[in-house]
Design a protein around this motif. Sequence first.
Motif, PDB file in Angstrom:
ATOM      1  N   ASP A 181      -0.621   1.562   6.182  1.00  0.00           N
ATOM      2  CA  ASP A 181      -1.993   1.893   5.781  1.00  0.00           C
ATOM      3  C   ASP A 181      -2.831   2.543   6.871  1.00  0.00           C
ATOM      4  O   ASP A 181      -3.944   3.013   6.608  1.00  0.00           O
TER       5      ASP A 181
ATOM      6  N   ALA B 104      -6.693   4.116   6.445  1.00  0.00           N
ATOM      7  CA  ALA B 104      -7.628   2.985   6.528  1.00  0.00           C
ATOM      8  C   ALA B 104      -8.164   2.790   7.942  1.00  0.00           C
ATOM      9  O   ALA B 104      -9.307   2.371   8.123  1.00  0.00           O
TER      10      ALA B 104
ATOM     11  N   ASN C 235      -8.950  -2.216   6.367  1.00  0.00           N
ATOM     12  CA  ASN C 235      -8.060  -2.526   5.251  1.00  0.00           C
ATOM     13  C   ASN C 235      -8.386  -3.898   4.676  1.00  0.00           C
ATOM     14  O   ASN C 235      -9.269  -4.609   5.164  1.00  0.00           O
TER      15      ASN C 235
ATOM     16  N   LEU D  24      -6.627  -3.498  -0.892  1.00  0.00           N
ATOM     17  CA  LEU D  24      -6.228  -2.141  -0.556  1.00  0.00           C
ATOM     18  C   LEU D  24      -4.719  -2.067  -0.311  1.00  0.00           C
ATOM     19  O   LEU D  24      -4.049  -1.144  -0.779  1.00  0.00           O
ATOM     20  N   ILE D  25      -4.186  -3.040   0.415  1.00  0.00           N
ATOM     21  CA  ILE D  25      -2.753  -3.063   0.705  1.00  0.00           C
ATOM     22  C   ILE D  25      -1.951  -3.151  -0.595  1.00  0.00           C
ATOM     23  O   ILE D  25      -0.959  -2.440  -0.790  1.00  0.00           O
TER      24      ILE D  25
ATOM     25  N   HIS E 290      -2.163   0.149  -2.517  1.00  0.00           N
ATOM     26  CA  HIS E 290      -1.310   1.140  -1.852  1.00  0.00           C
ATOM     27  C   HIS E 290       0.159   0.879  -2.177  1.00  0.00           C
ATOM     28  O   HIS E 290       0.919   1.793  -2.514  1.00  0.00           O
TER      29      HIS E 290
ATOM     30  N   ILE F 146       1.585  -3.740   6.838  1.00  0.00           N
ATOM     31  CA  ILE F 146       0.152  -3.991   7.035  1.00  0.00           C
ATOM     32  C   ILE F 146      -0.165  -3.764   8.503  1.00  0.00           C
ATOM     33  O   ILE F 146       0.334  -4.475   9.374  1.00  0.00           O
TER      34      ILE F 146
ATOM     35  N   TRP G  17      -5.856  -7.133   9.833  1.00  0.00           N
ATOM     36  CA  TRP G  17      -5.645  -8.322   8.995  1.00  0.00           C
ATOM     37  C   TRP G  17      -6.006  -9.626   9.694  1.00  0.00           C
ATOM     38  O   TRP G  17      -6.274 -10.637   9.033  1.00  0.00           O
TER      39      TRP G  17
ATOM     40  N   SER H  19       1.354   7.181   5.118  1.00  0.00           N
ATOM     41  CA  SER H  19       0.041   6.596   4.890  1.00  0.00           C
ATOM     42  C   SER H  19      -0.669   7.466   3.869  1.00  0.00           C
ATOM     43  O   SER H  19      -1.116   8.571   4.197  1.00  0.00           O
TER      44      SER H  19
END
Length: 541
Positions: free
Chosen positions: A208, A212, A216, A220-221, A224, A243, A247, A487
Motif C-alpha cells: 500500500d 497511501a 493507511n 483501506l488494506i 486494496h 501492510i 499500522w 501499489s
Amino acid sequence: MKVIRFPDAVSVRCSGEWISLTGSTETWKHENVQVKFELNSEVLSLFVDAPGHELEFIKCSWKQTYPATSKFLTDQWERSYGDLSWESPAFTTSPPVTGTVATTPAVAKRSPWYLLISDGVLTQAYGVKTGANSFCSWQISAEGLELILDTNSGGAGVLLGERTLHAADIITTESLNGENAWHTDIRFCKMMCPNPRLPAKPVYGINDWYFAYGNNSRDLILEHTRTMANLVNNPSNPPFSVIDMGWSVKPAKTEDEYCWGDDFTLGNDKFGDMSAIASEIKSLGMRPGIWTRPLLANAKDKPSSLIPIRRDQKDLKERYLDPTIPENLQRIGNIISLYEAWGFHLVKHDYTSYDFFGRWGFEMSETMTVPGWHFQDRSITNAEIILFLYKTIRAGSLDMYLIGCNTFSHLSAGIFELNRIGDDTSGNEWSRTLKMGVNTLGFRLPQHNTFYAADGDCVGLTTRIPWEKNKQWLRLLAESSAPLFISAQPEALGEEQKHYIREAFKAAAKVQPLAEPIDWLTNPRPEQWKLNGERVTFYWG
C-alpha cells in the motif's frame, strides 16, 4: 580463469595511524599485529590478530594495470541510489598519508563488496564472499587495485583481544570464452554466495505504500486486497498483500517521556487486532505481509540499552537499540515471532543500516559512520554485529519469508529470502521510479536468485504517474523473473490497468528466465532488454 594472487603490500590502521606490515605471500607482521592469508582452491581467506590494539582498517594492495578501454562497475553497501553504471576511471589525487605508509596514488571511488572491470572483450571480477566479518570495498588507482576491510565497531576500532578475526574470503574470476559481462556478473554472484536462501516459488503481490504513504487503515488494506485479488487466479502460488508503515501504535507525548518510536507489537486504532486482519487477507486469497523497524527504540527504553547519540545524527527524536546487548536481540526476535503467531506469511523489516550507522548508503564513503562512538560490546566488528542481528531476525521466523529493506546486501544474502536492491521508487514522480527502479534492476539483477530474490521495488500505480510510463515499468518487473509488487491507488484502476495487472500477475507468478539489459554497458537506465527470449525496447522518457 582469473588466478588469485597474494597481495604486494599490506597495511593496517590502528587508533588513527597507518602501519605498513612486512612480509610476503601468506604472512605479514608488525610487532604483535599479524595478517595471514590462506589459499584454498579459489578462495583467499584473510585472518588478522591485533591484541592490545584498536583495529580500524586493513588494506591489501596489488600492482596492476588496466587497458585504456577498460570500464568499471561498482556495487553498493546496501540499496543502490540510481547511481550504478559502467564508468571509465576518473582518478582523483589523494592527499599524502602521514605516518609509515607512502603517499596513496590517484584513486577512483570505492566499490563496496565487489568490482567488475571490462575492456569490452575480457571481464574481470574481484570480490569477497557474502557473510564477511568486515565491511569490504575495492578501489582502483592508476597503479593498481586495493581491498579495504573496515573492522571498526561503531565509529571506533574493534578490540579483538586475543582472538583471531576471519575478516573475509577473497575471490576473483574472469569471463569465459564467449561469455559477456552480464553473464560473468551472474556467475560471480553465484561464486560469492554459494548457499542463498530463496523463496520456494516466485514472489509477487501488492503493497500500500506508494499510494497511501503511511495513511493507511484496516479498511483501506482490505479494499486494496479485495480489488487486486480479483485480478489473480493462481491457487498454487497466491500473491502477497503487504501492510506497510502506518499500522503500529504511535507513542503518546507526555511531559515526562520523550517521544521516540512506535510500539510494533500492537495495531493502532485504525487497524485493531492484527491477527484478525491477517486472517481476513487470507480469506480474500492473498498471503498477508507486514512492515516493521527492528532497531527503533521507544521512550520506555533505558539510555544504557541504546546506541549513543552520534555527532551527525539528523533526527534526535529517534533513538535506536544497541544490537550488541542480548536483551535487545531477544526482544527483536520475539517481535518477529509475534508476527508469525499473528498469521503473517512475510515480514518486511526496514532501516537496519540507517539506524545502525546513522547514515544512508550513499553517505558511507570514506567511513561508514561518524567516528568517536562505539557499541556496548567493542570486541566484535560492525559486520559481525549486523550478522548477529540478521540471524536473530531469521531465527524469529520459522516459516515466514523475510524481506530486507535498507539492509546490507552482502550480509543479507543467505539469510533472507528477499532483499530490496534499490532506493524507493515513487507514486508521485516518474523521474524517481526511472532513476531508482530502472537503474537498480539494470545493474543489480545478477543478484537475483544468486544472493536472494532481488526486489527492484513497486509499481506506484497512481493518477500522478502517467500510465504509459508505469505500463512499461510494470511489464519489465513482471517479465524480469524478479519479485513484482504493485501499489495501486483505487482511483487509478480502470479496465485497461486491470487487464495489464492481470497479465503481469500471471507472468510474475511463474518461473521465467532472467531479464537481460542489452545496452547496460553504455546506458545507466537500459532501454533495450531481452525478456523471455524477446528483444524489447522501452521508451522511458
